[in-house]
Design a protein around this motif. Sequence first.
Motif, mmCIF file in Angstrom:
data_model
loop_
_atom_site.group_PDB
_atom_site.id
_atom_site.type_symbol
_atom_site.label_atom_id
_atom_site.label_comp_id
_atom_site.label_asym_id
_atom_site.label_seq_id
_atom_site.Cartn_x
_atom_site.Cartn_y
_atom_site.Cartn_z
ATOM 1 N N SER A 97 28.655 119.492 35.755
ATOM 2 C CA SER A 97 27.366 120.211 35.736
ATOM 3 C C SER A 97 27.189 121.055 34.480
ATOM 4 O O SER A 97 26.179 121.746 34.342
ATOM 5 C CB SER A 97 27.274 121.130 36.959
ATOM 6 O OG SER A 97 27.482 120.410 38.142
ATOM 7 N N ASN A 98 28.172 121.028 33.594
ATOM 8 C CA ASN A 98 28.099 121.868 32.394
ATOM 9 C C ASN A 98 27.030 121.367 31.425
ATOM 10 O O ASN A 98 27.075 120.212 31.008
ATOM 11 C CB ASN A 98 29.445 121.892 31.684
ATOM 12 C CG ASN A 98 30.376 122.902 32.297
ATOM 13 O OD1 ASN A 98 29.974 124.026 32.583
ATOM 14 N ND2 ASN A 98 31.602 122.494 32.548
ATOM 15 N N LYS A 99 26.131 122.253 31.045
ATOM 16 C CA LYS A 99 25.005 121.828 30.203
ATOM 17 C C LYS A 99 25.449 121.330 28.826
ATOM 18 O O LYS A 99 24.821 120.457 28.242
ATOM 19 C CB LYS A 99 23.982 122.958 30.049
ATOM 20 C CG LYS A 99 24.461 124.153 29.265
ATOM 21 C CD LYS A 99 23.343 125.156 29.043
ATOM 22 C CE LYS A 99 23.879 126.368 28.295
ATOM 23 N NZ LYS A 99 22.906 127.441 28.153
ATOM 24 N N GLN A 100 26.563 121.848 28.320
ATOM 25 C CA GLN A 100 26.961 121.507 26.944
ATOM 26 C C GLN A 100 27.851 120.269 26.872
ATOM 27 O O GLN A 100 28.228 119.850 25.781
ATOM 28 C CB GLN A 100 27.637 122.711 26.270
ATOM 29 C CG GLN A 100 29.114 122.903 26.558
ATOM 30 C CD GLN A 100 29.398 123.515 27.934
ATOM 31 O OE1 GLN A 100 28.538 123.555 28.791
ATOM 32 N NE2 GLN A 100 30.607 123.997 28.124
ATOM 33 N N GLU A 101 28.183 119.676 28.017
ATOM 34 C CA GLU A 101 29.083 118.514 28.007
ATOM 35 C C GLU A 101 28.266 117.236 28.233
ATOM 36 O O GLU A 101 27.736 117.004 29.316
ATOM 37 C CB GLU A 101 30.188 118.701 29.053
ATOM 38 C CG GLU A 101 31.083 119.886 28.674
ATOM 39 C CD GLU A 101 32.167 120.216 29.686
ATOM 40 O OE1 GLU A 101 32.219 119.591 30.757
ATOM 41 O OE2 GLU A 101 32.966 121.125 29.395
ATOM 42 N N SER A 102 28.158 116.429 27.169
ATOM 43 C CA SER A 102 27.277 115.252 27.190
ATOM 44 C C SER A 102 27.876 114.100 27.987
ATOM 45 O O SER A 102 29.087 114.079 28.248
ATOM 46 C CB SER A 102 27.021 114.787 25.762
ATOM 47 O OG SER A 102 28.214 114.259 25.234
ATOM 48 N N ILE A 103 27.023 113.139 28.313
ATOM 49 C CA ILE A 103 27.473 111.951 29.058
ATOM 50 C C ILE A 103 28.550 111.215 28.256
ATOM 51 O O ILE A 103 29.563 110.784 28.801
ATOM 52 C CB ILE A 103 26.264 111.042 29.385
ATOM 53 C CG1 ILE A 103 25.390 111.756 30.420
ATOM 54 C CG2 ILE A 103 26.708 109.678 29.898
ATOM 55 C CD1 ILE A 103 24.047 111.130 30.689
#
Lengths: 198, 180
Positions: A97-103
């Motif tokens: 759910s971390n906003k800064q961790e991309s797919i």
Amino acid sequence: MLYKIGSILIMFIAVALISYNTLFSREAATKIKKVENFSLKDVNGKVHSLSDYKDSKGIVLMFIATQCPVSNAYNSRMVELYNEYSKKNIAVIGINSNKQESIEEIKNHSAENGFKFPVLKDVNNVIADKFQAGHTPEIFVLNSNYEVLYHGRIDDSRDESEVEKRDLAAALNEILSGKPVSNPETKAFGCTIKRVNS
Amino acid sequence: MKLIRFLPVLLVFIFISGCRENESKSNSSDDEKNRRKIELINAEDLEEIINNRNGKTLLINVWATWCKPCIEEFPHLVKIAGDYKNRNFEFLSLNVDFGKKADSLVADFMEKQNNPDFPVYIVTEKSTEKVIELLNKNWDGAIPATFIYDNEARQKSFILGSQDYGFFKKNIDTVLNMSL
């Protein structure tokens, strides 16, 4: 006149109390007991719904991260957990759910650490909000009615060599034996989930 | 014969090298002396500190060197600790790094912060859950987290997430004023 002064005083006290709470209390919300079905995509774009795992004996949802050292300290233990319990019909799923961790980053992280379980991307931390999940790694175990049977840590030490209590495994063993979970709530230090509004 | 001619040069070289080695040993022992010793703490000892107020307000900040938001807010807290040093105020830094290198990671970090003059403890791994429960039953263990107690050991503030100097100051001042 006295009545008026009294009313003003009561209003003043009420405003003061509200301000006090706003200033001082940023307490965590109450613990969640049940969730509704939801769907999220994994790193390959495949949609996973809770209802896909309804026939499992339990659903383990693990809020994890790619950049959190505490979560990363558990990577191999998460793989072992999947190996041990997936064959006992327990579903094991990771959620990022971390906003800064991309797919892309999550995909690489999963491959590097040999994750065989799916890792779902929780865009805008919608599901973390529903679960009121605050940090990584944080575990929720659900039954087929999506009721929370266990919430908390994987075990009692971030250092694998120091582990004495495998809390999650103990809960899963009880679930598999048809027993109530004796310790349904545990706590541990972890990295705050970076939310879109934080 | 040639060896005898070069012997004095060789002796001088060995002497200088030896001095240099001693010098560097002495420097490293100075470094060791200056290096902060980080103590461990368990839930029972922490509870004793919280309850032993002696009329002072207490701020406890829970952090780790691996936690980026903790590191971002740390200099604000160093300034707070300095500015409130002569008030009825105590600052306690509670670190939750883990593993065998935890104490050296913390000592290195404190050195980079110019070794501020407040107590720093590392929470023992086995005390984790008790410490979380002791500090606030509604806290899930996410860090950074900060707790402010009044002079009678009543928790007046529970702050989750990274904050700045102004936010901490506002909260501390309110608790200090309430404690008068």
